[in-house]
Design an enzyme around this catalytic site. Structure first.
Site, PDB file in Angstrom:
ATOM      1  N   ARG A  74       0.798  -1.229   0.000  1.00  0.00           N
ATOM      2  CA  ARG A  74       0.000   0.000   0.000  1.00  0.00           C
ATOM      3  C   ARG A  74       0.830   1.279   0.000  1.00  0.00           C
ATOM      4  O   ARG A  74       0.295   2.373  -0.180  1.00  0.00           O
ATOM      5  CB  ARG A  74      -0.971  -0.005   1.195  1.00  0.00           C
TER       6      ARG A  74
ATOM      7  N   LYS B  23       9.292  -0.577   2.301  1.00  0.00           N
ATOM      8  CA  LYS B  23       8.529   0.217   3.271  1.00  0.00           C
ATOM      9  C   LYS B  23       9.361   0.679   4.458  1.00  0.00           C
ATOM     10  O   LYS B  23       9.287   1.841   4.879  1.00  0.00           O
ATOM     11  CB  LYS B  23       7.318  -0.588   3.763  1.00  0.00           C
TER      12      LYS B  23
ATOM     13  N   GLN C 240      14.277 -13.956   4.951  1.00  0.00           N
ATOM     14  CA  GLN C 240      13.066 -14.771   4.885  1.00  0.00           C
ATOM     15  C   GLN C 240      12.562 -14.763   3.445  1.00  0.00           C
ATOM     16  O   GLN C 240      12.019 -13.785   2.969  1.00  0.00           O
ATOM     17  CB  GLN C 240      11.981 -14.217   5.825  1.00  0.00           C
TER      18      GLN C 240
ATOM     19  N   THR D  42       4.349 -14.442  10.003  1.00  0.00           N
ATOM     20  CA  THR D  42       5.202 -13.905  11.076  1.00  0.00           C
ATOM     21  C   THR D  42       5.945 -15.012  11.841  1.00  0.00           C
ATOM     22  O   THR D  42       7.080 -14.813  12.281  1.00  0.00           O
ATOM     23  CB  THR D  42       4.358 -13.084  12.066  1.00  0.00           C
TER      24      THR D  42
ATOM     25  N   GLY E 167      -5.310  -9.570  15.599  1.00  0.00           N
ATOM     26  CA  GLY E 167      -5.439 -10.797  16.367  1.00  0.00           C
ATOM     27  C   GLY E 167      -6.093 -10.478  17.711  1.00  0.00           C
ATOM     28  O   GLY E 167      -5.679  -9.547  18.409  1.00  0.00           O
TER      29      GLY E 167
ATOM     30  N   ASN F  44      35.472  34.021  -5.446  1.00  0.00           N
ATOM     31  CA  ASN F  44      36.411  33.111  -4.779  1.00  0.00           C
ATOM     32  C   ASN F  44      36.863  31.994  -5.687  1.00  0.00           C
ATOM     33  O   ASN F  44      37.724  31.216  -5.327  1.00  0.00           O
ATOM     34  CB  ASN F  44      35.746  32.523  -3.518  1.00  0.00           C
TER      35      ASN F  44
END
Ligand code: UD1
Ligand code: CA
Length: 465
Positions: free
Chosen positions: A16, A23, A78, A84, A142, A393
């Site tokens: 998203r 991300k 992974q 998870t 959850g 300069n």
């Protein structure tokens, strides 16, 4: 005290965000999201920090290695991302058995150190501790399922939950603390027999219950601490939450911020007493403001020290980058001034509108009030550098210094071609291009002599044929 090993999950895709950048590398307050989490781990004095990478790992790992050169970060890849639980399984070979593991997410940047310390306290080196929160709308999270005596006995993911479970408002934040010697065998027992066919880390709760290990919840009420970033909108919301937290801390120390909703610190700001900051200012890198300093509206100020009593008028841009910038006591800068790396201003220096100063020292009381450039210059006390004047300069290949000794007055629209020295107390006439050093006290004028022709007739348009 049991040693602490921190695991940071950062393998997810972040669809998203609709960005080519992973991300967790998106910035909040000028710092990558996952870096906030790594810094939190450092504040907890973690023995080790393991970042689980997957999507964009080839960008995330080098970026974090570079940014944390002083610390020993470890990475666990992974591939593919199967949930998870599967993520944390990848860290097992890197996790010592004698520690407590804290599981964090790389996209949850605002968890406070004292919250995690409290979670570790309830874990007590031997229990499974869950960070939880009540949400009015718990959709997608959850649920924390408790038995009639109030003991936690499961986390049920939203997609797997029945209506009664979906009515529960207490949710798992995604953060847990658990002894490694309990976690490892539980990870080995995970399966993906669920609605999402993922390996859920949250299933360790049911194994703990089965093994008679107490599961304890530490419930907090500050949603920002467990909020994840999934979209640019959420990133902006957490940016404001973070900036407001900083603004409130400064105000509690006495800093007067005109509008805390229009105040941004992307780095480290220190303020002495009686500092006032007007709206829309951005502070970056290391910035130090002395006693009574006033910052006008719409200033961007980075990597500099502003000493007591100095006033920075609106729309001033200061960036010392690596060399730094110093603004001396009582100096007046802006509006619309630009101070670049190596600008070292002593006390009571005045730098006015559309004046740029780079790699130059200005002694006490020196002034350049309008439309000027001072680069690679050494400017003495009380010098007055006129409107439209510059130090040339750069010869196209090399940079050279200009020395303007004390009490010199440089008129308007002068070019001082370096290397050159203007002797103390000297005057440079307006419009001069100075290529040779001048004696102390001299008036130097280097421009075409004025010619005036009396009764000059301007050309007239020819009549049309
Ligand atoms: C998870 C929890 C849920 C909790 C919610 C809080 C599980 C199964 N569920 O939900 O109970 O309420 O967090 O936000 O743990 N990640 C990986 N690899 C993977 C999958 C995820 O590294 O294979 C990372 C993600 O990048 C993210 C974090 O883990 O940083 C959490 O993943 P996310 O999909 O946001 O959480 P959920 O599974 O929806
Ligand atoms: Ca998920």
């Amino acid at each position: 005290m049991t040693a602490l090993d921190v695991v940071i999950m950062a393998a997810g895709k972040g669809t998203r965000m609709k960005s080519s950048m992973p991300k967790v590398l998106h910035r909040l307050a000028g710092k990558a999201l996952v870096q906030h989490v790594i810094d939190t781990a450092r504040s907890l004095q973690a023995r080790s920090t393991i970042v689980i990478t997957g999507h964009g790992a080839e960008q995330v790992e080098p970026a974090l290695t570079l940014a944390n050169a002083a610390d020993h970060l470890q990475f666990a890849r992974q591939m593919p991302q199967l949930g998870t639980g599967h993520a944390v399984q990848q860290t097992v070979p890197l996790l010592p058995d004698d520690g407590v593991v804290v599981v964090l997410s790389g996209d949850v940047p605002l968890t406070q150190v004292d919250t995690l310390q409290a979670l570790l306290d309830v874990c007590d080196g031997k229990q499974l501790a869950l960070l939880t929160i009540d949400f009015a709308d718990p959709t997608g999270y959850g649920r924390i399922v408790r038995n009639p005596s109030g003991q936690v006995h499961a986390i049920v993911e939203h997609k797997d939950a029945n209506d009664a479970q979906r009515a529960i408002h207490e949710v798992y934040s995604g953060i847990m603390a658990v002894p490694a010697k309990l976690l490892k065998p539980w990870l080995a027992r995970l399966d993906n027999h669920n609605a999402q066919q993922e390996f859920y880390l949250t299933d360790v709760v049911k194994f703990a219950v089965a093994d008679g290990v107490p599961v304890v919840a530490h419930k907090i009420s500050d949603a920002a601490q467990v909020a994840g970033v999934n979209s640019p909108t959420q990133l902006a919301e957490l940016e404001r939450a973070f900036q407001l937290r900083q603004a409130n801390a400064f105000m509690a120390d006495g800093v007067r911020i005109i509008d805390p909703a229009r105040f941004d610190v992307r780095g480290h700001l220190t303020c002495a007493q009686d500092v006032e900051i007007d709206v829309n200012c951005i502070f970056q890198g290391q910035v130090s403001l002395g006693q009574g300093v006033k910052i006008g509206a719409n200033c961007v100020i980075a990597n500099c020290t502003i000493e007591a009593g100095a006033v920075i008028h609106p729309f001033t841009h200061i960036d010392g980058e690596k060399l730094g910038v110093t603004v001396g006591e009582g100096s007046l800068i802006g509006p619309f001034a630009r101070l670049r790396p190596g600008a070292q201003l002593a006390a009571e220096v005045h730098i006015g509108n559309f004046v740029e100063v780079k790699n130059s020292t200005l002694a006490k009381g020196a002034k350049a009030n309008h439309l000027a450039y001072l680069g690679d210059a050494t400017v003495g006390e009380r010098v007055n550098f006129g409107a439209g004047s510059i130090t040339a300069n750069y010869d196209g290949a090399n940079k050279h210094r200009t020395v303007i000794e004390a009490d010199v007055h440089v008129g308007s629209n002068c070019v001082l071609v370096a290397p050159v020295t203007i002797g103390a107390g000297g005057t440079v006439g307006g419009g001069s291009t100075i290529t040779k050093s001048t004696e102390a006290g001299a008036l130097s004028v280097a421009r075409g002599k004025q010619v005036s022709i009396a009764n000059w007739k301007r050309p007239e348009k020819k009549p049309k044929a």
